[in-house]
Design a protein around this motif. Structure first.
Motif, mmCIF file in Angstrom:
data_model
loop_
_atom_site.group_PDB
_atom_site.id
_atom_site.type_symbol
_atom_site.label_atom_id
_atom_site.label_comp_id
_atom_site.label_asym_id
_atom_site.label_seq_id
_atom_site.Cartn_x
_atom_site.Cartn_y
_atom_site.Cartn_z
ATOM 1 N N SER A 101 -11.708 1.040 -5.578
ATOM 2 C CA SER A 101 -11.653 2.135 -6.540
ATOM 3 C C SER A 101 -11.494 1.602 -7.945
ATOM 4 O O SER A 101 -11.006 0.495 -8.162
ATOM 5 N N HIS A 102 -11.901 2.400 -8.882
ATOM 6 C CA HIS A 102 -11.766 2.092 -10.302
ATOM 7 C C HIS A 102 -10.299 2.117 -10.682
ATOM 8 O O HIS A 102 -9.582 3.040 -10.329
ATOM 9 N N PRO A 103 -9.793 1.082 -11.396
ATOM 10 C CA PRO A 103 -8.401 1.125 -11.830
ATOM 11 C C PRO A 103 -8.143 2.361 -12.680
ATOM 12 O O PRO A 103 -8.981 2.764 -13.485
ATOM 13 N N SER A 104 -6.991 2.954 -12.504
ATOM 14 C CA SER A 104 -6.690 4.201 -13.220
ATOM 15 C C SER A 104 -5.983 3.970 -14.535
ATOM 16 O O SER A 104 -5.787 4.909 -15.291
ATOM 17 N N ALA A 105 -5.574 2.723 -14.799
ATOM 18 C CA ALA A 105 -4.807 2.448 -16.021
ATOM 19 C C ALA A 105 -5.476 1.349 -16.827
ATOM 20 O O ALA A 105 -5.208 0.171 -16.650
ATOM 21 N N TRP A 106 -6.386 1.741 -17.690
ATOM 22 C CA TRP A 106 -7.062 0.802 -18.570
ATOM 23 C C TRP A 106 -6.347 0.747 -19.911
ATOM 24 O O TRP A 106 -5.712 1.710 -20.332
ATOM 25 N N ASN A 107 -6.504 -0.373 -20.591
ATOM 26 C CA ASN A 107 -6.010 -0.517 -21.959
ATOM 27 C C ASN A 107 -7.227 -0.529 -22.880
ATOM 28 O O ASN A 107 -7.914 -1.551 -22.984
ATOM 29 N N ALA A 149 2.553 -10.301 -1.094
ATOM 30 C CA ALA A 149 3.432 -9.254 -0.549
ATOM 31 C C ALA A 149 3.518 -8.076 -1.506
ATOM 32 O O ALA A 149 3.467 -6.912 -1.075
ATOM 33 N N ALA A 150 3.639 -8.358 -2.794
ATOM 34 C CA ALA A 150 3.759 -7.276 -3.779
ATOM 35 C C ALA A 150 2.488 -6.436 -3.850
ATOM 36 O O ALA A 150 2.545 -5.228 -4.104
ATOM 37 N N LEU A 151 1.349 -7.067 -3.609
ATOM 38 C CA LEU A 151 0.063 -6.361 -3.652
ATOM 39 C C LEU A 151 -0.309 -5.749 -2.309
ATOM 40 O O LEU A 151 -1.347 -5.076 -2.204
ATOM 41 N N GLY A 152 0.498 -5.992 -1.307
ATOM 42 C CA GLY A 152 0.182 -5.466 0.011
ATOM 43 C C GLY A 152 -1.092 -6.041 0.587
ATOM 44 O O GLY A 152 -1.796 -5.388 1.360
ATOM 45 N N GLY A 153 -1.403 -7.286 0.198
ATOM 46 C CA GLY A 153 -2.614 -7.936 0.673
ATOM 47 C C GLY A 153 -3.867 -7.589 -0.106
ATOM 48 O O GLY A 153 -4.955 -8.066 0.211
ATOM 49 N N PHE A 154 -3.728 -6.767 -1.150
ATOM 50 C CA PHE A 154 -4.903 -6.355 -1.933
ATOM 51 C C PHE A 154 -5.483 -7.525 -2.718
ATOM 52 O O PHE A 154 -4.763 -8.329 -3.307
ATOM 53 N N ALA A 155 -6.789 -7.603 -2.746
ATOM 54 C CA ALA A 155 -7.531 -8.487 -3.649
ATOM 55 C C ALA A 155 -8.865 -7.814 -3.928
ATOM 56 O O ALA A 155 -9.431 -7.156 -3.048
ATOM 57 N N VAL A 156 -9.344 -7.943 -5.136
ATOM 58 C CA VAL A 156 -10.626 -7.345 -5.490
ATOM 59 C C VAL A 156 -11.747 -8.065 -4.757
ATOM 60 O O VAL A 156 -11.904 -9.281 -4.879
ATOM 61 N N ALA A 206 -8.771 -15.088 -9.536
ATOM 62 C CA ALA A 206 -7.913 -13.901 -9.451
ATOM 63 C C ALA A 206 -7.640 -13.545 -7.991
ATOM 64 O O ALA A 206 -6.497 -13.243 -7.616
ATOM 65 N N ALA A 207 -8.667 -13.569 -7.162
ATOM 66 C CA ALA A 207 -8.491 -13.257 -5.749
ATOM 67 C C ALA A 207 -7.625 -14.310 -5.059
ATOM 68 O O ALA A 207 -6.799 -13.980 -4.196
ATOM 69 N N GLY A 237 -8.935 -7.105 -19.837
ATOM 70 C CA GLY A 237 -9.417 -5.769 -20.170
ATOM 71 C C GLY A 237 -10.282 -5.150 -19.098
ATOM 72 O O GLY A 237 -10.752 -4.023 -19.267
ATOM 73 N N SER A 238 -10.508 -5.859 -17.990
ATOM 74 C CA SER A 238 -11.385 -5.318 -16.950
ATOM 75 C C SER A 238 -10.849 -5.682 -15.570
ATOM 76 O O SER A 238 -10.010 -4.973 -15.017
ATOM 77 N N LEU A 239 -11.293 -6.791 -15.011
ATOM 78 C CA LEU A 239 -10.945 -7.167 -13.644
ATOM 79 C C LEU A 239 -9.442 -7.157 -13.373
ATOM 80 O O LEU A 239 -8.974 -6.619 -12.365
ATOM 81 N N LEU A 240 -8.663 -7.775 -14.252
ATOM 82 C CA LEU A 240 -7.238 -7.948 -13.977
ATOM 83 C C LEU A 240 -6.455 -6.643 -14.018
ATOM 84 O O LEU A 240 -5.319 -6.593 -13.540
ATOM 85 N N THR A 241 -7.033 -5.580 -14.569
ATOM 86 C CA THR A 241 -6.325 -4.297 -14.567
ATOM 87 C C THR A 241 -6.067 -3.817 -13.145
ATOM 88 O O THR A 241 -5.085 -3.115 -12.885
ATOM 89 N N ALA A 242 -6.960 -4.188 -12.205
ATOM 90 C CA ALA A 242 -6.771 -3.777 -10.813
ATOM 91 C C ALA A 242 -5.516 -4.405 -10.214
ATOM 92 O O ALA A 242 -4.867 -3.811 -9.345
ATOM 93 N N TYR A 243 -5.175 -5.612 -10.673
ATOM 94 C CA TYR A 243 -3.964 -6.269 -10.200
ATOM 95 C C TYR A 243 -2.735 -5.788 -10.972
ATOM 96 O O TYR A 243 -1.672 -5.559 -10.384
ATOM 97 N N GLN A 244 -2.898 -5.621 -12.271
ATOM 98 C CA GLN A 244 -1.768 -5.219 -13.103
ATOM 99 C C GLN A 244 -1.185 -3.878 -12.658
ATOM 100 O O GLN A 244 0.033 -3.702 -12.593
#
Length: 272
Positions: free
Chosen positions: A3-9, A158-165, A147-148, A210-217
């Motif tokens: 999904s598209h990150p919901s919190a962009w800067n 653990a904090a990401l629950g196993g999530f990676a883009v 990043a992955a 400003g793009s990819l890393l927002t999904a992790y942030q």
């Protein structure tokens, strides 16, 4: 990708404004304007480029959709007759024959299952309608693979629950075959390398912040985000040449298709 990150800067995203806007103009050049077009722009961001799209096409009605409230916050500055904006998840966009153009610039790579996605986008088109999509294709570049890799390290995993883009974008050949299967009578699919000169290799970190890393942030606890960013930089920078300026090649996929009833695209046209 899910999904598209919901919190962009928006300010961070706009640090590389001209570099990020050029693919939009190249996609726009593929369109064939028709009178009284009904347009939807999926992932419209601030609305600035949606306004340009609306004006260039002299569209009858244009709807810009985005899921990020911070990006949409300034869209009122680009208001115009026939142009409106709304908050919506572009990944679940669904319509039936409502649009003469479905347009998306640098958004649909966040959406999973492109077979189902492109079927929905096609269903939204009227006879003679056009589909125009631009997506990053740089997923095998160190900025993305590192990043992955960091996301799979402790304590981030653990904090990401196993999530990676993970990329959901397919090959150019796949999109060409998909457009054919979905009944597009004309198409233009190409992979293009955009070459950027950044001040140093460290600017790549600022780019992806400003793009990819927002999904992790947005998924990490606030107190763990600085550590993730530091570890990312530590692993990434040694993989990039230490040159000034730094040559940053960025691949993007441009896709255009028209259903029966649309004239040949003006692919050679260039913006003034």
């Amino acid at each position: 990708m899910s999904s598209h990150p919901s919190a962009w800067n928006p300010a961070q995203y706009d640090r590389f404004r001209s570099e990020r806007q050029q693919p939009f103009h190249d996609l726009l050049a593929l369109l064939h304007p028709r009178p009284e077009m009904r347009v939807v722009d999926l992932g419209c961001g601030s609305g600035e480029l949606t306004r340009l799209l609306h004006d260039r096409l002299t569209a009858r009605a244009t709807l810009g959709l985005d899921s990020c409230a911070t990006m949409l916050a300034g869209s009122s500055a680009f208001a115009a007759p026939g142009l409106r904006f709304a908050a919506a998840d572009v990944g679940t966009f669904d319509a039936v024959g409502d649009y003469d153009l479905v347009f998306s610039n640098a958004a649909l790579h966040w959406v999973a299952d492109h077979a189902a996605l492109f079927a929905r986008l096609t269903r939204a088109l009227a006879d003679g309608g056009q589909l125009a999509v631009q997506m990053p294709y740089n997923f095998d570049y160190p900025s993305h693979t590192v990043a992955a890799a960091v996301a799979r390290e402790a304590p981030f995993r653990a904090a990401l629950g196993g999530f990676a883009v993970e990329p959901s974008v397919q090959t150019p050949e796949w999109y060409a075959a998909t457009l054919h299967r979905l009944g597009f009578s004309r198409q233009h699919v190409r992979l293009q390398v955009y070459t950027h000169l950044l001040e140093t290799r460290a600017a790549v970190v600022e780019w992806v912040k400003g793009s990819l890393l927002t999904a992790y942030q947005q998924r990490l606890p606030a107190d763990l985000w600085p550590a993730f960013l530091a570890r990312y930089s530590e692993r990434l920078l040694p993989q990039l040449a230490d040159t000034r300026p730094f040559f940053y090649p960025f691949q993007r996929l441009l896709i255009w298709g028209a259903r029966a009833g649309c004239a040949t695209p003006r692919a050679a046209r260039r913006r003034p």
